[in-house]
Write a protein that holds these residues in place. Sequence first.
Motif, PDB file in Angstrom:
ATOM      1  N   ALA A 153       7.677 -11.711  -8.684  1.00 38.46           N
ATOM      2  CA  ALA A 153       7.121 -10.512  -8.735  1.00 38.46           C
ATOM      3  C   ALA A 153       5.685 -10.644  -8.204  1.00 38.46           C
ATOM      4  N   HIS A 154       5.339  -9.613  -7.363  1.00 39.55           N
ATOM      5  CA  HIS A 154       4.040  -9.580  -6.701  1.00 39.55           C
ATOM      6  C   HIS A 154       3.070  -8.622  -7.307  1.00 39.55           C
ATOM      7  N   HIS A 155       2.077  -8.606  -7.713  1.00 38.35           N
ATOM      8  CA  HIS A 155       1.649  -7.534  -8.511  1.00 38.35           C
ATOM      9  C   HIS A 155      -0.029  -7.635  -8.125  1.00 38.35           C
ATOM     10  N   TYR A 156      -0.548  -6.430  -7.547  1.00 34.18           N
ATOM     11  CA  TYR A 156      -1.790  -6.172  -7.080  1.00 34.18           C
ATOM     12  C   TYR A 156      -2.683  -5.274  -7.705  1.00 34.18           C
ATOM     13  N   MET A 157      -3.845  -5.214  -7.711  1.00 27.86           N
ATOM     14  CA  MET A 157      -4.799  -4.108  -8.004  1.00 27.86           C
ATOM     15  C   MET A 157      -5.329  -3.585  -6.849  1.00 27.86           C
ATOM     16  N   ILE A 158      -5.297  -2.339  -6.912  1.00 23.85           N
ATOM     17  CA  ILE A 158      -6.059  -1.447  -5.751  1.00 23.85           C
ATOM     18  C   ILE A 158      -7.568  -1.110  -6.138  1.00 23.85           C
ATOM     19  N   LEU A 159      -8.146  -1.554  -5.211  1.00 24.89           N
ATOM     20  CA  LEU A 159      -9.814  -1.186  -5.372  1.00 24.89           C
ATOM     21  C   LEU A 159     -10.268  -0.230  -4.612  1.00 24.89           C
ATOM     22  N   ALA A 160     -11.160   0.616  -4.678  1.00 23.39           N
ATOM     23  CA  ALA A 160     -11.679   1.779  -3.877  1.00 23.39           C
ATOM     24  C   ALA A 160     -13.359   1.360  -4.116  1.00 23.39           C
ATOM     25  N   GLY A 161     -14.022   0.879  -2.921  1.00 24.52           N
ATOM     26  CA  GLY A 161     -15.639   0.730  -3.239  1.00 24.52           C
ATOM     27  C   GLY A 161     -15.856  -0.393  -4.405  1.00 24.52           C
ATOM     28  N   GLY A 162     -14.757  -1.294  -4.581  1.00 23.83           N
ATOM     29  CA  GLY A 162     -14.955  -2.546  -5.541  1.00 23.83           C
ATOM     30  C   GLY A 162     -14.619  -1.979  -6.871  1.00 23.83           C
ATOM     31  N   VAL A 163     -14.042  -0.757  -7.146  1.00 20.18           N
ATOM     32  CA  VAL A 163     -13.485  -0.376  -8.429  1.00 20.18           C
ATOM     33  C   VAL A 163     -12.045  -0.252  -8.422  1.00 20.18           C
ATOM     34  N   ALA A 164     -11.558  -1.001  -9.636  1.00 19.38           N
ATOM     35  CA  ALA A 164      -9.889  -0.731  -9.710  1.00 19.38           C
ATOM     36  C   ALA A 164      -9.521   0.547 -10.112  1.00 19.38           C
ATOM     37  N   VAL A 165      -8.911   1.019  -8.891  1.00 15.56           N
ATOM     38  CA  VAL A 165      -8.423   2.461  -9.472  1.00 15.56           C
ATOM     39  C   VAL A 165      -6.716   2.737  -9.403  1.00 15.56           C
ATOM     40  N   GLY A 166      -6.327   1.536  -9.016  1.00 17.63           N
ATOM     41  CA  GLY A 166      -4.764   1.649  -9.115  1.00 17.63           C
ATOM     42  C   GLY A 166      -4.187   0.338  -9.177  1.00 17.63           C
ATOM     43  N   GLU A 167      -2.508   0.229  -8.999  1.00 22.96           N
ATOM     44  CA  GLU A 167      -1.898  -1.020  -9.213  1.00 22.96           C
ATOM     45  C   GLU A 167      -0.659  -0.789  -8.268  1.00 22.96           C
ATOM     46  N   PHE A 168       0.019  -1.875  -7.992  1.00 18.96           N
ATOM     47  CA  PHE A 168       1.353  -1.637  -7.417  1.00 18.96           C
ATOM     48  C   PHE A 168       1.908  -2.991  -7.548  1.00 18.96           C
ATOM     49  N   SER A 169       3.372  -3.057  -7.367  1.00 17.98           N
ATOM     50  CA  SER A 169       3.996  -4.155  -7.664  1.00 17.98           C
ATOM     51  C   SER A 169       5.144  -4.353  -6.491  1.00 17.98           C
ATOM     52  N   ILE A 170       5.682  -5.549  -6.196  1.00 23.06           N
ATOM     53  CA  ILE A 170       6.785  -5.754  -5.134  1.00 23.06           C
ATOM     54  C   ILE A 170       7.493  -6.604  -6.027  1.00 23.06           C
ATOM     55  N   GLN A 171       8.942  -6.314  -6.363  1.00 21.73           N
ATOM     56  CA  GLN A 171       9.943  -7.090  -6.975  1.00 21.73           C
ATOM     57  C   GLN A 171      10.722  -7.642  -5.775  1.00 21.73           C
ATOM     58  N   ILE A 172      11.273  -8.532  -5.725  1.00 20.73           N
ATOM     59  CA  ILE A 172      12.285  -9.193  -4.642  1.00 20.73           C
ATOM     60  C   ILE A 172      13.587  -9.142  -5.100  1.00 20.73           C
TER      61      ILE A 172
END
Length: 183
Positions: A69-88
Motif C-alpha cells: 500500500a502507498h499512503h501519502y499526506m496532502i499538504l497545502a502551503g506546507g500544512v497537512a490537509v488530507g491524505e490518500f492511499s493506493i492499494q494494489i
Amino acid sequence: MNNTGRGLDSMEITYRKVDRDTPADFILIAGWANDESIKHLTTPDFTGGGVPAVTAEELFEHARARIGAHHYMILAGGVAVGEFSIQIDPPQLYKKVANTGWIGITIGRPEFRGRGIGRAAIGFIEDECRKLKLSRIELGVFEFNHNAVRLYRNMGYVEIGVIEKFTCWQGSWYKDIRMEKYL
C-alpha cells in the motif's frame, strides 16, 4: 516525494509519503477519520449502528501490516490537509483486473474542502499509479456524496457497478458506486 500542483486558488499543493515508522502522521489521520462531519463520506457503516472511533495506534499498526500500500499526506502551503492511499489489487475490487490501484482520499481540514485540492490530488494519484505500472484505477463512492461523484465523472471515471445497501447514514441505506478509469 514532494511533487507539487495547484489548487483552484493557486495554493501550492505538495505530497509526501506517510511516515510508516512513527505514529505522528496517524494522529492527524485518526482525527480526520473520527471527524463526525466527514466520517459518513469516508467510512462505511455496515450495521446501521454508527462507525466506531479509531485510534492513531490502530491506524499505525494497520498501515504497517499492509504490504504494497502507498499512503501519502496532502499538504497545502506546507500544512497537512488530507491524505490518500493506493492499494494494489486489493480484495475489495469490484472488477478483479490485475494491476489495478484502489484509491481512497480524504480532505480532512474543512477549510480546505472545495478549493481544488481533491482534483489536484487525483491528478497526482493517477501519475503515481502510472509510475507503479498500474493500468487501471478503481474506487468506491457513496451515492449521497454528490460532490465526489461529480468530481470523479469530470475527471474521466466511469461507473462500473453498484453495491446496494452498502452503508447506512441518517437511518437510511445507500449504494456504493464503483467507478474506474483506465490509464
